[in-house]
Design a protein around this motif. Structure first.
Motif, PDB file in Angstrom:
ATOM      1  N   HIS A  98       0.776  -1.057  -0.049  1.00 35.68           N
ATOM      2  CA  HIS A  98      -0.048   0.067  -0.015  1.00 35.68           C
ATOM      3  C   HIS A  98       0.964   1.328  -0.123  1.00 35.68           C
ATOM      4  CE1 HIS A  98      -3.653   2.324   0.794  1.00 35.68           C
ATOM      5  NE2 HIS A  98      -3.040   3.210   1.543  1.00 35.68           N
ATOM      6  N   PHE A  99       1.734   1.127   0.898  1.00 35.39           N
ATOM      7  CA  PHE A  99       2.575   2.591   0.935  1.00 35.39           C
ATOM      8  C   PHE A  99       3.974   2.365   0.103  1.00 35.39           C
ATOM      9  CE2 PHE A  99       0.162   2.222   5.004  1.00 35.39           C
ATOM     10  CZ  PHE A  99      -0.591   3.657   4.965  1.00 35.39           C
ATOM     11  N   GLY A 100       4.470   1.312  -0.243  1.00 36.13           N
ATOM     12  CA  GLY A 100       5.674   1.280  -0.952  1.00 36.13           C
ATOM     13  C   GLY A 100       6.996   1.190   0.371  1.00 36.13           C
ATOM     14  N   TYR A 101       6.593   0.966   1.305  1.00 37.27           N
ATOM     15  CA  TYR A 101       7.674   0.886   2.418  1.00 37.27           C
ATOM     16  C   TYR A 101       7.065  -0.063   3.349  1.00 37.27           C
ATOM     17  CZ  TYR A 101       9.146   5.619   0.672  1.00 37.27           C
ATOM     18  OH  TYR A 101       9.290   6.558  -0.296  1.00 37.27           O
ATOM     19  N   ILE A 117       6.578   1.726  -5.814  1.00 41.88           N
ATOM     20  CA  ILE A 117       5.423   2.751  -5.815  1.00 41.88           C
ATOM     21  C   ILE A 117       4.177   1.920  -5.537  1.00 41.88           C
ATOM     22  CG2 ILE A 117       3.734   4.080  -7.328  1.00 41.88           C
ATOM     23  CD1 ILE A 117       5.749   4.590  -9.270  1.00 41.88           C
ATOM     24  N   GLY A 118       3.679   2.498  -4.202  1.00 41.91           N
ATOM     25  CA  GLY A 118       2.614   1.626  -3.567  1.00 41.91           C
ATOM     26  C   GLY A 118       1.268   1.919  -4.007  1.00 41.91           C
ATOM     27  N   LYS A 119       0.154   1.274  -3.489  1.00 43.76           N
ATOM     28  CA  LYS A 119      -0.999   1.722  -4.074  1.00 43.76           C
ATOM     29  C   LYS A 119      -1.433   2.931  -3.690  1.00 43.76           C
ATOM     30  CE  LYS A 119      -3.294  -2.928  -4.200  1.00 43.76           C
ATOM     31  NZ  LYS A 119      -4.228  -3.918  -3.760  1.00 43.76           N
ATOM     32  N   LEU A 120      -0.799   3.635  -2.608  1.00 44.15           N
ATOM     33  CA  LEU A 120      -1.190   4.761  -2.423  1.00 44.15           C
ATOM     34  C   LEU A 120      -1.199   5.894  -3.161  1.00 44.15           C
ATOM     35  CD1 LEU A 120      -2.288   6.379   0.092  1.00 44.15           C
ATOM     36  CD2 LEU A 120      -0.053   6.623   1.103  1.00 44.15           C
ATOM     37  N   PHE A 121       0.025   5.692  -4.281  1.00 45.25           N
ATOM     38  CA  PHE A 121      -0.215   6.678  -5.381  1.00 45.25           C
ATOM     39  C   PHE A 121      -0.523   6.171  -6.473  1.00 45.25           C
ATOM     40  CE2 PHE A 121       2.546   8.006  -8.893  1.00 45.25           C
ATOM     41  CZ  PHE A 121       2.281   9.352  -8.956  1.00 45.25           C
ATOM     42  N   TYR A 124      -4.417   6.076  -5.457  1.00 47.96           N
ATOM     43  CA  TYR A 124      -5.151   7.499  -4.835  1.00 47.96           C
ATOM     44  C   TYR A 124      -4.467   8.361  -5.605  1.00 47.96           C
ATOM     45  CZ  TYR A 124      -7.780   4.138  -2.084  1.00 47.96           C
ATOM     46  OH  TYR A 124      -8.495   2.962  -1.550  1.00 47.96           O
ATOM     47  N   GLY A 125      -3.224   8.318  -5.968  1.00 52.86           N
ATOM     48  CA  GLY A 125      -2.517   9.458  -6.542  1.00 52.86           C
ATOM     49  C   GLY A 125      -1.843  10.342  -5.300  1.00 52.86           C
ATOM     50  N   LYS A 126      -1.774  10.041  -4.041  1.00 54.45           N
ATOM     51  CA  LYS A 126      -1.073  10.524  -3.310  1.00 54.45           C
ATOM     52  C   LYS A 126       0.318  10.282  -2.993  1.00 54.45           C
ATOM     53  CE  LYS A 126      -0.998  11.276   1.779  1.00 54.45           C
ATOM     54  NZ  LYS A 126      -0.917  12.854   1.714  1.00 54.45           N
ATOM     55  N   GLU A 127       1.331  11.166  -3.102  1.00 58.27           N
ATOM     56  CA  GLU A 127       3.047  11.306  -2.941  1.00 58.27           C
ATOM     57  C   GLU A 127       3.038  10.973  -1.565  1.00 58.27           C
ATOM     58  OE1 GLU A 127       4.958  14.018  -4.954  1.00 58.27           O
ATOM     59  OE2 GLU A 127       4.340  13.732  -7.018  1.00 58.27           O
ATOM     60  N   PHE A 128       3.868  10.026  -1.025  1.00 56.49           N
ATOM     61  CA  PHE A 128       4.358   9.714   0.156  1.00 56.49           C
ATOM     62  C   PHE A 128       5.554   9.342   0.397  1.00 56.49           C
ATOM     63  CE2 PHE A 128       4.680   6.390   3.424  1.00 56.49           C
ATOM     64  CZ  PHE A 128       3.952   7.149   4.484  1.00 56.49           C
ATOM     65  N   GLN A 129       6.101  10.003   1.582  1.00 62.55           N
ATOM     66  CA  GLN A 129       7.502   9.694   2.334  1.00 62.55           C
ATOM     67  C   GLN A 129       7.279   9.500   3.453  1.00 62.55           C
ATOM     68  OE1 GLN A 129      10.490   9.433   0.623  1.00 62.55           O
ATOM     69  NE2 GLN A 129       9.564   9.969  -1.657  1.00 62.55           N
ATOM     70  N   PRO A 130       8.094   8.411   4.196  1.00 64.56           N
ATOM     71  CA  PRO A 130       7.981   8.140   5.495  1.00 64.56           C
ATOM     72  C   PRO A 130       8.282   9.235   6.411  1.00 64.56           C
ATOM     73  CG  PRO A 130       8.988   6.435   4.577  1.00 64.56           C
ATOM     74  CD  PRO A 130       8.825   7.424   3.498  1.00 64.56           C
TER      75      PRO A 130
END
Length: 307
Positions: A98-101, A117-121, A124-130
């Motif tokens: 989901h998150f890529g991490y 690249i997780g499902k979150l991006f 849902y198109g949301k860029e995410f960094q821990p």
């Protein structure tokens, strides 16, 4: 949206949120909705913009990640089991997908080298960094920095009495246009019912962490305190803010720094407070009009229970 439909879907969401640590069957959710099981899933998807399964999976993972970050001493296996996963291996796989991490990378963002690249991006198109999960530590040194020169902060534990409120949800999550539209309608409603703007006690219920939840999926509800005799009709809803102990953080400063202020309660204050968050969304009480003033002045409330 038809009031009956909205009320039934809200009931479904409340049921899901209360049972994320258990196995949730689609049959149970359909029964809670009181819609025909043949049509419920299409109704839910049409209103929420995602399937029931996707919603349950996303909310379970979002809550798990918040646990990983704000309870750093809790073993990953315990987090997994508390959120209904059968094992830490299945949990880690789901988080990575989901998150890529992985969970360990979310807890140690400085050691992250690369990710998938997780499902979150992709979904849902949301860029995410821990690192998005960790606010800058708000200390006196930080407060003296130039970017915080107009910021004042103070936190206390406060007893809050029950408050009867009229509410209206943002139709676009945490997107500013949706939030402002909800407030404009609610403020106008209150004025028409004899509660003038200068006397309005304005609270917002923020249900989700925008660091892990797509902005348009975050749930935001505007609320104004009303008297016991005031009648509330659709599209507005009658609700109440429960009495109890709340951690209250006073914040005055740039709008873009409010997320750091909110997260600082969880990362800097709660671990040594003797309390943990109760099962109630975070609230914001607005003390000014940020649109006209160019800054926000507010109190941030987190309902507490003793550990």
């Amino acid at each position: 949206m038809n009031k009956t439909y909205k009320t039934r879907i809200d009931t479904v969401i409340q049921y899901i949120e209360s049972n994320l640590n258990s196995r949730i069957t689609l049959a149970d959710v359909a029964e809670v909705s009181h819609f025909s099981p043949y049509h419920f899933h299409r109704i839910f998807t049409g209103i929420m913009g995602e399937t029931v399964n996707d919603f349950i999976a996303r909310r379970r993972l979002e809550r798990a990640v918040n646990q990983l970050v704000f309870n750093p001493d809790m073993p990953v296996t315990q987090v997994a089991l508390d959120l209904g996963f059968s094992s830490s291996a299945n949990f880690s796989k789901a988080v990575k997908l989901h998150f890529g991490y992985s969970p360990s990378e979310l807890r140690n963002p400085d050691k992250v080298k690369d990710s998938k690249i997780g499902k979150l991006f992709s979904k849902y198109g949301k860029e995410f960094q821990p690192s998005d999960l960790y606010p800058s530590s708000i200390t006196n040194d930080v407060m003296n920095r130039k970017t915080f020169k107009d910021t004042n902060m103070k936190i206390e534990v406060r007893e809050l009495e029950r408050k009867r409120v009229c509410t209206l949800a943002s139709e676009r999550g945490y997107e500013p246009e949706g939030i402002y539209a909800a407030w404009d309608k609610l403020i106008s409603w209150a004025s028409n019912h004899g509660i003038m703007p200068g006397n309005q006690q304005r609270f917002a219920l923020a249900f989700d962490n925008p660091a892990v939840t797509p902005i348009d999926k975050c749930r935001y509800t505007a609320a104004i305190v009303i008297g016991e005799e005031t009648l509330v009709n659709a599209p507005f809803e009658l609700s109440e803010i429960p009495n109890g102990k709340y951690a209250v953080l006073y914040y005055k400063g740039p709008v873009e720094e409010t997320l750091n202020a909110q997260l600082s309660i969880y990362s800097d204050w709660l671990p040594d407070s003797g309390f943990e968050p109760d099962n109630y969304p975070m609230m914001e009480r607005y003390l000014n009009d940020a649109r006209s003033d160019g800054f926000v002045e507010m109190e941030i409330y987190v309902k507490l229970k003793e550990i």
